[in-house]
Design an enzyme around this catalytic site. Structure first.
Site, PDB file in Angstrom:
ATOM      1  N   SER A 154      -6.250 -11.614  -2.191  1.00 23.66           N
ATOM      2  CA  SER A 154      -5.624 -10.293  -2.365  1.00 23.66           C
ATOM      3  C   SER A 154      -6.358  -9.538  -3.459  1.00 23.66           C
ATOM      4  O   SER A 154      -6.357  -9.955  -4.626  1.00 23.66           O
ATOM      5  CB  SER A 154      -4.154 -10.448  -2.761  1.00 23.66           C
ATOM      6  OG  SER A 154      -3.698  -9.203  -3.281  1.00 23.66           O
ATOM      7  N   HIS A 187      -7.310  -9.382   1.879  1.00 23.29           N
ATOM      8  CA  HIS A 187      -5.896  -8.970   1.912  1.00 23.29           C
ATOM      9  C   HIS A 187      -5.723  -7.730   1.045  1.00 23.29           C
ATOM     10  O   HIS A 187      -6.094  -7.716  -0.128  1.00 23.29           O
ATOM     11  CB  HIS A 187      -5.025 -10.120   1.407  1.00 23.29           C
ATOM     12  CG  HIS A 187      -3.553  -9.897   1.534  1.00 23.29           C
ATOM     13  ND1 HIS A 187      -2.871 -10.066   2.724  1.00 23.29           N
ATOM     14  CD2 HIS A 187      -2.622  -9.527   0.624  1.00 23.29           C
ATOM     15  CE1 HIS A 187      -1.576  -9.816   2.525  1.00 23.29           C
ATOM     16  NE2 HIS A 187      -1.399  -9.477   1.255  1.00 23.29           N
ATOM     17  N   ASP A 194      -3.116  -5.031  -0.329  1.00 28.17           N
ATOM     18  CA  ASP A 194      -1.685  -4.820  -0.603  1.00 28.17           C
ATOM     19  C   ASP A 194      -1.389  -3.354  -0.878  1.00 28.17           C
ATOM     20  O   ASP A 194      -1.789  -2.824  -1.915  1.00 28.17           O
ATOM     21  CB  ASP A 194      -1.273  -5.649  -1.827  1.00 28.17           C
ATOM     22  CG  ASP A 194      -1.110  -7.118  -1.496  1.00 28.17           C
ATOM     23  OD1 ASP A 194      -0.367  -7.441  -0.557  1.00 28.17           O
ATOM     24  OD2 ASP A 194      -1.743  -7.939  -2.188  1.00 28.17           O
ATOM     25  N   MET A 224       1.262  -0.539  -1.793  1.00 31.62           N
ATOM     26  CA  MET A 224       2.584  -0.375  -2.428  1.00 31.62           C
ATOM     27  C   MET A 224       2.834   1.093  -2.698  1.00 31.62           C
ATOM     28  O   MET A 224       1.937   1.812  -3.145  1.00 31.62           O
ATOM     29  CB  MET A 224       2.604  -1.142  -3.750  1.00 31.62           C
ATOM     30  CG  MET A 224       2.311  -2.615  -3.576  1.00 31.62           C
ATOM     31  SD  MET A 224       2.286  -3.438  -5.152  1.00 31.62           S
ATOM     32  CE  MET A 224       1.969  -5.122  -4.633  1.00 31.62           C
ATOM     33  N   HIS A 239      -1.427  -5.309   4.174  1.00 24.32           N
ATOM     34  CA  HIS A 239      -0.015  -5.664   3.991  1.00 24.32           C
ATOM     35  C   HIS A 239       0.699  -4.418   3.474  1.00 24.32           C
ATOM     36  O   HIS A 239       0.569  -4.068   2.306  1.00 24.32           O
ATOM     37  CB  HIS A 239       0.069  -6.829   2.988  1.00 24.32           C
ATOM     38  CG  HIS A 239       1.460  -7.204   2.594  1.00 24.32           C
ATOM     39  ND1 HIS A 239       1.716  -8.073   1.551  1.00 24.32           N
ATOM     40  CD2 HIS A 239       2.675  -6.835   3.090  1.00 24.32           C
ATOM     41  CE1 HIS A 239       3.030  -8.212   1.430  1.00 24.32           C
ATOM     42  NE2 HIS A 239       3.630  -7.472   2.329  1.00 24.32           N
ATOM     43  N   MET A 267       3.599  -2.458   2.108  1.00 24.69           N
ATOM     44  CA  MET A 267       4.909  -2.524   1.430  1.00 24.69           C
ATOM     45  C   MET A 267       5.323  -1.077   1.205  1.00 24.69           C
ATOM     46  O   MET A 267       5.327  -0.573   0.075  1.00 24.69           O
ATOM     47  CB  MET A 267       4.767  -3.296   0.117  1.00 24.69           C
ATOM     48  CG  MET A 267       4.560  -4.791   0.345  1.00 24.69           C
ATOM     49  SD  MET A 267       3.905  -5.650  -1.089  1.00 24.69           S
ATOM     50  CE  MET A 267       2.151  -5.397  -0.817  1.00 24.69           C
ATOM     51  N   MET A 311       6.808 -14.178   2.774  1.00 20.53           N
ATOM     52  CA  MET A 311       6.616 -13.906   1.348  1.00 20.53           C
ATOM     53  C   MET A 311       7.186 -15.068   0.539  1.00 20.53           C
ATOM     54  O   MET A 311       8.347 -15.455   0.703  1.00 20.53           O
ATOM     55  CB  MET A 311       7.354 -12.619   0.938  1.00 20.53           C
ATOM     56  CG  MET A 311       6.793 -11.339   1.508  1.00 20.53           C
ATOM     57  SD  MET A 311       5.043 -11.040   1.178  1.00 20.53           S
ATOM     58  CE  MET A 311       5.032 -10.937  -0.616  1.00 20.53           C
ATOM     59  N   ASP A 327       2.246 -15.614   1.424  1.00 19.83           N
ATOM     60  CA  ASP A 327       1.735 -14.694   0.399  1.00 19.83           C
ATOM     61  C   ASP A 327       2.594 -14.791  -0.863  1.00 19.83           C
ATOM     62  O   ASP A 327       3.787 -14.501  -0.815  1.00 19.83           O
ATOM     63  CB  ASP A 327       1.795 -13.265   0.974  1.00 19.83           C
ATOM     64  CG  ASP A 327       1.216 -12.209   0.044  1.00 19.83           C
ATOM     65  OD1 ASP A 327       0.731 -12.542  -1.049  1.00 19.83           O
ATOM     66  OD2 ASP A 327       1.270 -11.018   0.441  1.00 19.83           O
TER      67      ASP A 327
HETATM   68  C1  DX5 Z   1       2.765  -9.193  -3.687  1.00 15.07           C
HETATM   69  C2  DX5 Z   1       1.546  -9.144  -2.824  1.00 15.07           C
HETATM   70  C3  DX5 Z   1       0.654 -10.322  -2.917  1.00 15.07           C
HETATM   71  C4  DX5 Z   1       0.061 -10.568  -4.260  1.00 15.07           C
HETATM   72  C5  DX5 Z   1      -0.198 -12.032  -4.361  1.00 15.07           C
HETATM   73  O1  DX5 Z   1       3.576  -8.110  -3.357  1.00 15.07           O
HETATM   74  O2  DX5 Z   1       1.930  -9.033  -1.461  1.00 15.07           O
HETATM   75  O3  DX5 Z   1      -0.365 -10.268  -1.917  1.00 15.07           O
HETATM   76  O4  DX5 Z   1      -1.123  -9.878  -4.505  1.00 15.07           O
HETATM   77  O5  DX5 Z   1      -0.605 -12.301  -5.654  1.00 15.07           O
HETATM   78  P1  DX5 Z   1      -0.547 -13.752  -6.267  1.00 15.07           P
HETATM   79  O6  DX5 Z   1      -1.406 -14.627  -5.438  1.00 15.07           O
HETATM   80  O7  DX5 Z   1      -1.056 -13.542  -7.649  1.00 15.07           O
HETATM   81  O8  DX5 Z   1       0.909 -14.196  -6.229  1.00 15.07           O
HETATM   82 ZN    ZN Z   2       0.379  -9.202   0.122  1.00 13.98          ZN
END
Ligand code: DX5
Ligand code: ZN
Length: 228
Positions: A11, A36, A38, A40, A75, A77, A146, A184
């Site tokens: 990620s 990956h 992310d 947000m 991903h 969110m 998750m 994840d």
């Molecule tokens: C959290 C993300 C993850 C995050 C994982 O909302 O979806 O992908 O980056 O990070 P680590 O591996 O540090 O938990």
């Molecule tokens: Zn993620």
């Protein structure tokens, strides 16, 4: 039972944002299978990361030294889902996953992502039930469990996710379909094997990889744990 080859998906949320293209190339050189990404929105989750323009800028960097395309695994969110999903499809995403509770019409969102030419995944928060799969498992390419609450990197792994991974694997097996099972949050070389033993085949790791100076060492340790 056919479990596909393990995939490691770093990620880039934990990468150095001032050097993102270089970070993507380095982690691919270090052995990453997928990138990956992310997304947000400070609405569905209490944090804000990056959008489709950054994905588009990174697309040319997501390839191996010999020019093989490396999938960008988005991903989402975000809420609502559909418009941003379309924008990511145009920006070069290969897989787009979203949280069913973030979409009013989940089946429509699945169809929209597929018709935009991407693979589609459904994401389940730590307290979310898998029931929606009763109606959608025949339509999707990936299930993402998750193992932290979404919104931040660097959190601790929530153990009840293992039970949910087992349940998701049983549903995939019963469907007879080729669906990836991704996990994840909080994954590291010392717990990745437990996650695989529960039935996962695709592993997201942010801080465990980008928090170390040598990405290849961490990825190799993960593969060794998976192989042992
Ligand atoms: C959290 C993300 C993850 C995050 C994982 O909302 O979806 O992908 O980056 O990070 P680590 O591996 O540090 O938990
Ligand atoms: Zn993620």
């Amino acid at each position: 039972m056919k479990i596909p080859i393990h995939r490691i998906a770093p990620s880039i949320l934990s990468a150095d944002f001032a050097r993102l293209g270089e970070e993507v190339r380095s982690v691919i050189q270090a052995g990453a299978d997928w990138i990956h990404f992310d997304v947000m929105d400070n609405h569905y989750v209490p944090n804000l990361s990056f959008g489709p323009m950054v994905c588009q800028a990174l697309r040319p960097h997501a390839q191996t030294a010999d020019g093989q395309r490396v999938p960008i695994d988005v991903h989402l969110m975000v809420s609502p889902v559909d418009e941003l999903a379309q924008a990511f499809a145009k920006a070069g995403a290969d897989v787009i996953s979203f949280h069913p509770d973030a979409s009013t019409h989940v089946h429509r969102s699945v169809q929209a992502i597929q018709s935009a030419g991407c693979q589609v995944g459904l994401v389940f928060n730590p307290a979310a039930s898998l029931d929606v799969l009763d109606w959608l498992i025949d339509e999707i390419d990936l299930i993402l469990i998750m193992s932290v609450n979404p919104g931040f990197g660097g959190q601790g792994f929530i153990d009840s996710a293992l039970r949910k991974v087992e349940q998701a694997r049983a549903r995939i097996r019963a469907s007879g379909r080729d669906i990836r099972l991704q996990v994840d949050g909080g994954i590291k070389p010392d717990n990745i094997r437990r996650v695989a033993d529960a039935g996962a085949d695709t592993f997201v790791a942010g801080s465990a990889i980008f928090g170390q100076p040598h990405y290849a060492t961490v990825i190799a340790a993960m593969r060794q744990a998976l192989a042992s």
